[in-house]
Design a protein around this motif. Structure first.
Motif, PDB file in Angstrom:
ATOM      1  N   ASN A 174       0.581  -1.281   0.101  1.00 18.94           N
ATOM      2  CA  ASN A 174      -0.093  -0.131  -0.052  1.00 18.94           C
ATOM      3  C   ASN A 174       0.845   1.169  -0.055  1.00 18.94           C
ATOM      4  O   ASN A 174       0.448   2.180  -0.611  1.00 18.94           O
ATOM      5  N   VAL A 175       1.861   1.132   0.551  1.00 20.11           N
ATOM      6  CA  VAL A 175       2.900   2.337   0.488  1.00 20.11           C
ATOM      7  C   VAL A 175       3.202   2.700  -0.913  1.00 20.11           C
ATOM      8  O   VAL A 175       3.096   3.955  -1.358  1.00 20.11           O
ATOM      9  N   GLU A 212      -8.697   4.773  -5.428  1.00 15.47           N
ATOM     10  CA  GLU A 212      -8.739   3.606  -4.618  1.00 15.47           C
ATOM     11  C   GLU A 212      -9.046   2.102  -5.444  1.00 15.47           C
ATOM     12  O   GLU A 212      -8.532   1.118  -5.295  1.00 15.47           O
ATOM     13  N   GLU A 213      -9.780   2.152  -6.639  1.00 19.54           N
ATOM     14  CA  GLU A 213     -10.242   1.023  -7.396  1.00 19.54           C
ATOM     15  C   GLU A 213      -9.426   0.843  -8.072  1.00 19.54           C
ATOM     16  O   GLU A 213      -8.993  -0.623  -8.397  1.00 19.54           O
ATOM     17  N   ASP A 214      -8.382   1.836  -8.629  1.00 25.23           N
ATOM     18  CA  ASP A 214      -7.507   1.294  -9.539  1.00 25.23           C
ATOM     19  C   ASP A 214      -6.200   0.946  -8.491  1.00 25.23           C
ATOM     20  O   ASP A 214      -5.416  -0.148  -9.014  1.00 25.23           O
ATOM     21  N   VAL A 273      -6.839  -3.028  -8.310  1.00 25.50           N
ATOM     22  CA  VAL A 273      -6.663  -3.628  -9.688  1.00 25.50           C
ATOM     23  C   VAL A 273      -5.120  -3.976  -9.596  1.00 25.50           C
ATOM     24  O   VAL A 273      -4.640  -5.275  -9.847  1.00 25.50           O
ATOM     25  N   ILE A 274      -4.205  -2.984  -9.500  1.00 28.14           N
ATOM     26  CA  ILE A 274      -2.790  -3.102  -9.379  1.00 28.14           C
ATOM     27  C   ILE A 274      -2.320  -3.965  -8.385  1.00 28.14           C
ATOM     28  O   ILE A 274      -1.473  -4.979  -8.530  1.00 28.14           O
ATOM     29  N   LYS A 275      -2.983  -3.967  -7.092  1.00 28.75           N
ATOM     30  CA  LYS A 275      -2.343  -4.896  -5.846  1.00 28.75           C
ATOM     31  C   LYS A 275      -2.717  -6.263  -6.378  1.00 28.75           C
ATOM     32  O   LYS A 275      -2.096  -7.232  -6.291  1.00 28.75           O
TER      33      LYS A 275
END
Length: 155
Positions: free
Chosen positions: A19-20, A29-31, A34-36
């Motif tokens: 998250n950093v 947040e929704e992007d 996706v990347i996470k």
């Protein structure tokens, strides 16, 4: 009698918090989700820990599953993710105490080759009696063979 202390790296010696970099490089947040999911929780992360992909190669594979508008943020996260590797409070002191008490100390970690860039910021490699990183031997925990390797590394 205990003679050796084996430390994991992620969230034991160094905190691992994707998250950093997600908060730094991804606005919505929704992007971030996706990347996470695709980068940090996708199969390429394991391939990196197994030593089969570099961070740049990981990006090249993951971008196929991520909308093009997120490619720049994805690339920054894929290449600069090590910013999230910070020492766990008290970890250095605990490692030093174990060594001072006469224990042999080891690191056993699932990690990509980036380990060799960020880990020395924690402690020098030669401070430890041994370090086994999954990318070097192409085995990850919890596979029993990584523990057998640590027990008796080949000459």
């Amino acid at each position: 009698m205990i003679k050796n202390v084996i430390f994991d790296m992620g969230n034991v010696l160094l905190s691992y918090n994707p998250n950093v970099c997600l908060k730094r490089f991804v606005e919505r947040e929704e992007d971030r989700e996706v990347i996470k999911r695709e980068l940090f929780e996708g199969p390429e992360w394991v391939e990196g820990d197994l030593g089969y992909l570099t961070d740049a190669q990981r990006f090249d594979k993951v971008k196929e599953r991520v909308p093009e508008r997120l490619h720049e943020a994805l690339k920054r996260c894929a290449v600069e993710w090590t910013m999230c590797m910070k020492p766990v409070p008290g970890a250095r002191e605990f490692v030093s105490l174990a060594k001072e008490k006469g224990y042999r100390i080891y690191v056993l970690s699932n990690a990509s080759n980036s380990f060799y860039e960020y880990f020395p910021n924690f402690m020098p490699f030669d401070y430890f009696d041994g370090i086994v990183v999954s990318c070097d031997i192409h085995i990850i925990k919890p596979d029993i063979h990584i523990y057998e390797y640590l027990k008796a590394p080949p000459d």
